[in-house]
Write a protein that holds these residues in place. Sequence first.
Motif, PDB file in Angstrom:
ATOM      1  N   GLU A  90     -73.320  26.287 -62.049  1.00  0.00           N
ATOM      2  CA  GLU A  90     -74.199  25.527 -62.961  1.00  0.00           C
ATOM      3  C   GLU A  90     -74.687  26.341 -64.151  1.00  0.00           C
ATOM      4  O   GLU A  90     -74.989  25.795 -65.207  1.00  0.00           O
ATOM      5  CB  GLU A  90     -75.362  24.851 -62.197  1.00  0.00           C
ATOM      6  N   ASN A  91     -74.670  27.700 -64.064  1.00  0.00           N
ATOM      7  CA  ASN A  91     -75.120  28.481 -65.229  1.00  0.00           C
ATOM      8  C   ASN A  91     -73.974  29.120 -66.024  1.00  0.00           C
ATOM      9  O   ASN A  91     -74.205  29.955 -66.888  1.00  0.00           O
ATOM     10  CB  ASN A  91     -76.185  29.517 -64.823  1.00  0.00           C
ATOM     11  N   GLY A  92     -72.749  28.735 -65.716  1.00  0.00           N
ATOM     12  CA  GLY A  92     -71.609  29.234 -66.496  1.00  0.00           C
ATOM     13  C   GLY A  92     -70.906  30.423 -65.867  1.00  0.00           C
ATOM     14  O   GLY A  92     -69.808  30.792 -66.282  1.00  0.00           O
ATOM     15  N   SER A  93     -71.518  31.052 -64.856  1.00  0.00           N
ATOM     16  CA  SER A  93     -70.841  32.185 -64.190  1.00  0.00           C
ATOM     17  C   SER A  93     -69.672  31.653 -63.365  1.00  0.00           C
ATOM     18  O   SER A  93     -69.645  30.479 -63.013  1.00  0.00           O
ATOM     19  CB  SER A  93     -71.793  32.882 -63.208  1.00  0.00           C
ATOM     20  N   ALA A  94     -68.740  32.558 -63.029  1.00  0.00           N
ATOM     21  CA  ALA A  94     -67.639  32.146 -62.158  1.00  0.00           C
ATOM     22  C   ALA A  94     -68.176  31.973 -60.740  1.00  0.00           C
ATOM     23  O   ALA A  94     -68.861  32.849 -60.212  1.00  0.00           O
ATOM     24  CB  ALA A  94     -66.548  33.202 -62.187  1.00  0.00           C
ATOM     25  N   ASP A  95     -67.861  30.834 -60.146  1.00  0.00           N
ATOM     26  CA  ASP A  95     -68.304  30.555 -58.778  1.00  0.00           C
ATOM     27  C   ASP A  95     -67.321  31.231 -57.812  1.00  0.00           C
ATOM     28  O   ASP A  95     -66.145  30.858 -57.750  1.00  0.00           O
ATOM     29  CB  ASP A  95     -68.315  29.023 -58.579  1.00  0.00           C
ATOM     30  N   LEU A  96     -67.826  32.198 -57.077  1.00  0.00           N
ATOM     31  CA  LEU A  96     -66.942  33.006 -56.217  1.00  0.00           C
ATOM     32  C   LEU A  96     -66.867  32.513 -54.777  1.00  0.00           C
ATOM     33  O   LEU A  96     -66.293  33.175 -53.923  1.00  0.00           O
ATOM     34  CB  LEU A  96     -67.418  34.465 -56.234  1.00  0.00           C
ATOM     35  N   GLN A  97     -67.436  31.331 -54.505  1.00  0.00           N
ATOM     36  CA  GLN A  97     -67.507  30.906 -53.101  1.00  0.00           C
ATOM     37  C   GLN A  97     -66.128  30.791 -52.443  1.00  0.00           C
ATOM     38  O   GLN A  97     -65.959  31.160 -51.280  1.00  0.00           O
ATOM     39  CB  GLN A  97     -68.295  29.600 -52.947  1.00  0.00           C
ATOM     40  N   TYR A  98     -65.125  30.305 -53.207  1.00  0.00           N
ATOM     41  CA  TYR A  98     -63.799  30.126 -52.578  1.00  0.00           C
ATOM     42  C   TYR A  98     -63.119  31.481 -52.342  1.00  0.00           C
ATOM     43  O   TYR A  98     -62.470  31.696 -51.321  1.00  0.00           O
ATOM     44  CB  TYR A  98     -62.910  29.214 -53.448  1.00  0.00           C
ATOM     45  N   VAL A  99     -63.285  32.381 -53.304  1.00  0.00           N
ATOM     46  CA  VAL A  99     -62.695  33.726 -53.183  1.00  0.00           C
ATOM     47  C   VAL A  99     -63.288  34.437 -51.960  1.00  0.00           C
ATOM     48  O   VAL A  99     -62.560  34.987 -51.124  1.00  0.00           O
ATOM     49  CB  VAL A  99     -62.971  34.548 -54.473  1.00  0.00           C
ATOM     50  N   LEU A 100     -64.600  34.379 -51.838  1.00  0.00           N
ATOM     51  CA  LEU A 100     -65.249  35.101 -50.739  1.00  0.00           C
ATOM     52  C   LEU A 100     -64.979  34.431 -49.394  1.00  0.00           C
ATOM     53  O   LEU A 100     -64.888  35.094 -48.360  1.00  0.00           O
ATOM     54  CB  LEU A 100     -66.753  35.239 -51.011  1.00  0.00           C
ATOM     55  N   GLU A 101     -64.794  33.108 -49.437  1.00  0.00           N
ATOM     56  CA  GLU A 101     -64.448  32.396 -48.198  1.00  0.00           C
ATOM     57  C   GLU A 101     -63.081  32.875 -47.690  1.00  0.00           C
ATOM     58  O   GLU A 101     -62.898  33.108 -46.494  1.00  0.00           O
ATOM     59  CB  GLU A 101     -64.410  30.896 -48.498  1.00  0.00           C
ATOM     60  N   VAL A 102     -62.142  33.037 -48.613  1.00  0.00           N
ATOM     61  CA  VAL A 102     -60.819  33.537 -48.202  1.00  0.00           C
ATOM     62  C   VAL A 102     -60.958  34.953 -47.643  1.00  0.00           C
ATOM     63  O   VAL A 102     -60.375  35.280 -46.600  1.00  0.00           O
ATOM     64  CB  VAL A 102     -59.817  33.508 -49.390  1.00  0.00           C
ATOM     65  N   ALA A 103     -61.759  35.784 -48.314  1.00  0.00           N
ATOM     66  CA  ALA A 103     -61.944  37.165 -47.835  1.00  0.00           C
ATOM     67  C   ALA A 103     -62.454  37.156 -46.385  1.00  0.00           C
ATOM     68  O   ALA A 103     -61.960  37.909 -45.533  1.00  0.00           O
ATOM     69  CB  ALA A 103     -62.927  37.900 -48.748  1.00  0.00           C
ATOM     70  N   ARG A 104     -63.404  36.262 -46.117  1.00  0.00           N
ATOM     71  CA  ARG A 104     -63.970  36.213 -44.754  1.00  0.00           C
ATOM     72  C   ARG A 104     -62.944  35.683 -43.754  1.00  0.00           C
ATOM     73  O   ARG A 104     -62.850  36.169 -42.624  1.00  0.00           O
ATOM     74  CB  ARG A 104     -65.240  35.342 -44.737  1.00  0.00           C
ATOM     75  N   THR A 105     -62.148  34.682 -44.197  1.00  0.00           N
ATOM     76  CA  THR A 105     -61.103  34.139 -43.302  1.00  0.00           C
ATOM     77  C   THR A 105     -60.101  35.232 -42.946  1.00  0.00           C
ATOM     78  O   THR A 105     -59.717  35.396 -41.788  1.00  0.00           O
ATOM     79  CB  THR A 105     -60.358  32.974 -44.007  1.00  0.00           C
ATOM     80  N   VAL A 106     -59.683  35.986 -43.960  1.00  0.00           N
ATOM     81  CA  VAL A 106     -58.699  37.054 -43.726  1.00  0.00           C
ATOM     82  C   VAL A 106     -59.287  38.077 -42.754  1.00  0.00           C
ATOM     83  O   VAL A 106     -58.637  38.482 -41.780  1.00  0.00           O
ATOM     84  CB  VAL A 106     -58.304  37.727 -45.074  1.00  0.00           C
ATOM     85  N   ALA A 107     -60.529  38.470 -43.009  1.00  0.00           N
ATOM     86  CA  ALA A 107     -61.156  39.489 -42.155  1.00  0.00           C
ATOM     87  C   ALA A 107     -61.282  39.008 -40.716  1.00  0.00           C
ATOM     88  O   ALA A 107     -61.072  39.783 -39.765  1.00  0.00           O
ATOM     89  CB  ALA A 107     -62.525  39.855 -42.710  1.00  0.00           C
ATOM     90  N   ALA A 108     -61.600  37.729 -40.556  1.00  0.00           N
ATOM     91  CA  ALA A 108     -61.796  37.199 -39.201  1.00  0.00           C
ATOM     92  C   ALA A 108     -60.495  37.222 -38.403  1.00  0.00           C
ATOM     93  O   ALA A 108     -60.511  37.369 -37.180  1.00  0.00           O
ATOM     94  CB  ALA A 108     -62.342  35.776 -39.285  1.00  0.00           C
ATOM     95  N   GLU A 109     -59.360  37.082 -39.112  1.00  0.00           N
ATOM     96  CA  GLU A 109     -58.079  36.954 -38.403  1.00  0.00           C
ATOM     97  C   GLU A 109     -57.266  38.239 -38.336  1.00  0.00           C
ATOM     98  O   GLU A 109     -56.384  38.374 -37.508  1.00  0.00           O
ATOM     99  CB  GLU A 109     -57.211  35.882 -39.099  1.00  0.00           C
ATOM    100  N   MET A 110     -57.529  39.200 -39.231  1.00  0.00           N
ATOM    101  CA  MET A 110     -56.586  40.328 -39.303  1.00  0.00           C
ATOM    102  C   MET A 110     -56.786  41.310 -38.148  1.00  0.00           C
ATOM    103  O   MET A 110     -57.912  41.589 -37.746  1.00  0.00           O
ATOM    104  CB  MET A 110     -56.665  41.014 -40.664  1.00  0.00           C
TER     105      MET A 110
END
Length: 443
Positions: A90-110
């Motif tokens: 909402e303030n123009g910054s890049a929303d990193l929620q999807y990127v960080l969600e993938v990072a957590r998914t990878v960490a949970a499975e690796m």
Amino acid sequence: MKVTIFGTGYVGLVTGACLSEVGHDVTCVDVDEDKIAGLNEGVAPIYEPGLEQLIVGNHASGRLQFTTDPTAAIERAEVIFIAVGTPPDENGSADLQYVLEVARTVAAEMTGYKLICTKSTVPVGTSEKVAEAITATLAGRDVPFEVASNPEFLKEGAAVADFMRPDRIIVGSEKPAVQETMRELYAPFTVNHDRIVFMDIRSAELTKYAANAMLATKISFINEIANLAERLGADIENVRQGIGSDSRIGYSFIYPGCGYGGSCFPKDIKALIKTAEECFYDATLLRSVDDVNDRQKSRLFEKLNDHFKGALDGLTIAVWGLSFKPETDDMREAASLRLLEQLFDAGANVQAYDPQAMEEAQRRLGHRGELTLVGTKETALRGAAALVICTEWRSFRSPDFDLIKQELTEPVIFDGRNLYEPSRMKRRGFAYYGIGRGIGTNG
Ligand code: NAD
């Protein structure tokens, strides 16, 4: 090499298709079940020249797999790419929620060593956040990993060609082992000369924003000069050629028009301005680039409104081109969207045609009384008071002007991409409005 890519949008899908084409063993993961089901049937969810053939061929050979299940895809991967969206928040910054969600998914499975590369366009410092998210999710499990930045520079409309023959491949990592893996991965794309530029992670992240900011600056610059040319009775096309011939300036990205759009420039410029604010730097130039572009997107409507003396209510306007640029069906931030919105607000009706973006237009704009989406450019003209061109598709470059004259109730064209020559249009009996082309009916 075994590669897993999270996100099957423009970047993830093109990356997957091209890496499998040169022989890598690629798994693409997405959370969108319909998209994955379609891809498994050989249907590309986007229009991109050459992409569907690569998907079908490599999927059939088994080198390119599509799944919604990340577990096995993570387990088998030597390199994992994050290529999910980074839309503006909402303030123009890049929303990193999807990127960080993938990072957590990878960490949970690796369970063993992984190299995780960010291909999404992310603000400086994101790779550190990705590493932190992985470490936090591992919660003490001793699994080694590396994080690198590998921003993508492909152009929509020429994405496959760009990926296959990149100007450069930027890799942000100072670790020799990571550099060696990336060299091996990209070796098929750097056969005739080395195109890989290694640097530290933060510089790699900034390089992507700097490239887009430079290109957006060139566009806003020429649009600013175009607006001046209109007031000064000069022709921007002469000026463009006059400056482009200077090798220090060059011809690329100095085409005047009705503003840049797409999924990258608008959001990336805004995100970079936000990044600057966060480190207490006032990015005056970048803010101006954004402001000039915002104003430029209203130029076509202003010209129409002036010509029809504010009486657009009840008129039907033909619009050619809805995608943000040719050779794509992407309408994100397209100039056409601003024009349509302004025409509807003024009470006008629109008959619109685009060679590829009709489905996307229907999806975005829905069914509404004031908009008719038509199947050919000729049908769009029927009974309209004027023609407006928003996208420079090749099929619009040399149309049947007699037919246009015959179909329109008044011979007037608003050309947001300067496809035609004003003097010739005048001889043909049209009132012709380009961008930056002097004053009066030719302005
Ligand atoms: P996109 O919106 O077309 O696709 C993103 C995909 O990621 C979607 O299919 C979505 O379903 C998927 N996704 C979201 N969360 C997921 C998850 N947790 N796991 C798996 N998949 C998930 O995006 P895009 O245009 O490909 O852009 C991706 C990134 O690349 C952005 O950061 C963008 O700025 C950057 N980029 C885009 C271009 C371009 O021309 N489009 C060029 C260079 C860089």
